[in-house]
Design an enzyme around this catalytic site. Structure first.
Site, PDB file in Angstrom:
ATOM      1  N   LYS A  93       0.853  -1.195   0.000  1.00 16.47           N
ATOM      2  CA  LYS A  93       0.000   0.000   0.000  1.00 16.47           C
ATOM      3  C   LYS A  93       0.889   1.245   0.000  1.00 16.47           C
ATOM      4  CE  LYS A  93      -3.949   1.887   2.649  1.00 16.47           C
ATOM      5  NZ  LYS A  93      -4.867   1.625   3.788  1.00 16.47           N
ATOM      6  N   SER A 124      -9.876   1.586   2.765  1.00 14.77           N
ATOM      7  CA  SER A 124      -8.983   2.390   1.967  1.00 14.77           C
ATOM      8  C   SER A 124      -7.921   1.593   1.204  1.00 14.77           C
ATOM      9  CB  SER A 124      -8.277   3.402   2.865  1.00 14.77           C
ATOM     10  OG  SER A 124      -7.404   2.755   3.763  1.00 14.77           O
ATOM     11  N   SER A 146     -10.111  -0.906   6.890  1.00 14.37           N
ATOM     12  CA  SER A 146      -9.481  -0.652   5.592  1.00 14.37           C
ATOM     13  C   SER A 146      -8.767  -1.843   4.962  1.00 14.37           C
ATOM     14  CB  SER A 146      -8.486   0.508   5.702  1.00 14.37           C
ATOM     15  OG  SER A 146      -9.166   1.733   5.696  1.00 14.37           O
TER      16      SER A 146
END
Lengths: 100, 496
Positions: B81, B156, B180
């Protein structure tokens, strides 16, 4: 508790986020909407309940041995800044006056 | 072009490399071809790092040639990420604020994966600063759900979930502050785990809510995720909240759930917005556990319904504090001005998106004098109540099963007001509040939508092996997650 547009302008100043007049209007609406949804929190009987500021109980601060270790070089520390001079971060005037 | 290693598990890749069936270099080549072929449609990656991946592959292949022992994840293609610093990459957090930020060091979670032998393919898209549940707020454009390109991948960590579903990587890392990892795993039909707070170091991961954030892995299977967790776990001197973890997360995956007390939470099944297809899939998962010999016990989490409001106090307050560092001076977006205060205001106004601005301003307000006592302090007291609820429940059960999300993936733009977006995390948030670990795994395709539905297995603090054990049993029952149809060239349409 309802936030006025003036309140929102004050918060914007404090958080150093410049907002346009239109943004102040939508931000005021959004923040009030969110805050209204936080109401359940105010309706609890929390008499005598200790707060939990951290999910793991019993954490203690950890100190490392006080021996020098390699860190950033000056060059590395400055590498992501858009404005540097003589090995330092360059910022515009703080107190007013001057030409930069 | 399909990645020929896409269907393989971590164990199959590492053993294939060890026995010289294929080389690590071939794995990188194939992965890069797959990314080139599919990522125009998915947009999971913000940048790829083929040189680093080939370098890592060469190190593995040399070890194989010399007959040396290989590390745990040797030759497994992985990606991170984009809130995780990695030297040699930009770390943008999906924000204009950090669009040009070059990582100044490497996050511990990334270096542990690389040390374990993964092939680092690149950095993955995310909601700006991890504020969101749809990956729609990324400054660099949205990520598309591989199951249906008209839908969000969740967020997210949307890029991390989509990359697995589209077969672009075998393992990815995400971060989970309120759901997330688990919610996008659910939307994309993959396994995603948020371990107990403290299992994985947060050093080098751009902070959002420091008492809530936890790093965790995504994969196609429970076993793959357990492999990653074994590499990630443990004490890091650079994060004083990380813990010594001796657990081997692979050890009891095969044990089954015979005689194991597993909790269900009846009041959660009455939650607002919970769709019928999720409800019926959950009922089937509970039946499956019972059929495999688990003892299903009703537990109550009476204060869990307050977790959403507590989270939207604690999260923004911590975010406000953490994001004050973006001052345009040392790093980050700068709009030059002749006066420093003005430069701050212009740089932050220009660099942050609207959700980031909302959360920063909300946090600032909630921490202000007078307001603090009305919301912030009580939210931390409610945190105590929620933690006690879980503790009581875990006196009776070893794990709890609940939905990951009230519904399957929604369409772009379908959920537009902030409060409705926040509701999509209703089943995940209480874990971050209490610090427990949890995992989302695919259990079915929705009878109405045909999209993946995730079940969430949660366990007591630092008992993540319970969670994995239950999840592994359910996976044996329902089968390992299938890749999204787009991987087989069956996508409905390609994005415009």
């Amino acid at each position: 508790m309802t936030l006025s547009e003036k309140d929102v302008r004050d918060i914007a100043t404090y958080t150093r986020i410049g907002l346009t007049d239109e943004e102040v209007v939508t931000m005021t609406r959004d923040l009030n909407d969110i805050i209204a949804n936080l109401e359940p929190i105010t309706q609890y009987d929390l008499e005598g309940v200790e707060p939990t500021f951290h999910p793991i109980a019993g954490l203690v601060n950890v100190m490392r041995e006080d021996v020098p270790q390699p860190g950033f070089t000056q060059e590395e520390a400055l590498a992501n800044s858009e404005s540097t001079e003589d090995g330092a971060f360059r910022i515009p005037t703080i107190l007013g006056g001057g030409d930069n | 072009m399909v990645n020929e290693f896409v269907a393989m598990s971590v164990a199959q890749i590492t053993s294939g490399i060890k026995s010289k069936d294929f080389s690590a270099r071939e794995v990188v080549e194939s992965s890069m071809r797959a990314i080139e072929a599919l990522d125009d449609s998915i947009h999971a990656f913000l940048q790829t790092t083929p040189e680093m991946a080939f370098e890592a592959a060469d190190r593995i292949d040399e070890k194989v040639a010399r007959g040396e022992e290989l590390p745990l994840l040797a030759g497994v293609p992985a990606a991170f990420k984009d809130n995780m610093n990695q030297l040699g990459t930009r770390t943008t957090c999906g924000s204009k604020m950090l669009a040009n930020y070059e990582s100044a060091f490497t996050a511990t979670c990334v270096s542990k994966m690389v040390d374990a032998g993964v092939l680092p393919l690149g950095k993955l898209n995310m909601d700006e600063f991890a504020f969101g549940s749809s990956t729609e707020t990324s400054y660099f454009g949205r990520t598309f759900n591989p199951w249906d390109l008209e839908r969000v991948p969740g967020g997210s960590s949307g890029g991390s979930a989509a990359a697995i579903a589209a077969g672009l990587a075998t393992l990815t890392l995400g971060s989970d502050t309120g759901g997330s990892i688990r919610q996008p795993a659910s939307f994309c039909g993959v396994v995603g785990m948020k371990p107990t707070y403290g299992v994985v170091s947060r050093y080098g991961v751009v902070a959002f809510g420091s008492s809530l954030d936890q790093v965790g892995p995504f994969g196609k299977s429970v076993e793959d995720v357990a492999y990653a967790l074994n590499a990630l776990k443990g004490r890091d001197p650079l994060d004083c909240t990380s813990q010594h973890i001796e657990t081997d997360f692979l050890a009891n995956l095969g044990q089954g759930v015979e005689g194991m007390p597993i909790g269900v939470v009846p009041e959660f099944m009455e939650a607002e917005g919970l769709t019928d297809e999720v409800k019926s899939a959950m009922a089937k998962a509970v039946e499956a556990l019972a059929e495999m010999g688990a003892e299903i016990i009703e537990v109550s989490l009476p204060n869990a319904h307050a977790s959403l409001s507590a989270y939207y106090v604690i999260g923004p307050c911590e975010a406000f504090s953490n994001l004050s560092r973006f001052d345009s001076v040392r790093y980050g977006n700068r709009v030059p001005s002749t006066e420093l205060g003005d430069q701050y205001e212009k740089s932050r106004a220009d660099g942050f998106g609207s959700e980031a601005k909302r959360r920063i301003m909300l946090g600032s307000y909630l921490l202000s004098s007078g307001v603090y006592d009305k919301y912030y302090y009580p939210a931390q007291q409610i945190r105590t109540l929620i933690t006690q609820d879980y503790r009581k429940a875990y006196e009776k059960v070893d794990a709890i099963i609940l939905p990951s999300s009230p519904r399957t993936a929604f369409k772009f733009g379908e959920v537009s007001d902030p409060m409705s977006m926040y509701l999509s995390d209703i089943f995940t948030i209480s874990l971050n509040i209490a610090g427990n670990g949890g995992l989302s795994q695919p259990i079915a395709l929705g009878s109405e939508t045909g999209l993946p539905i995730g079940a969430q297995i949660v366990g007591p603090q630092f008992k993540d092996e319970n969670t994995l054990r239950v999840a592994a049993a359910l996976e044996r029952y329902f089968g390992v997650s299938t890749l999204a149809p787009i991987v087989q060239g069956k996508s409905k349409e390609v994005r415009a």
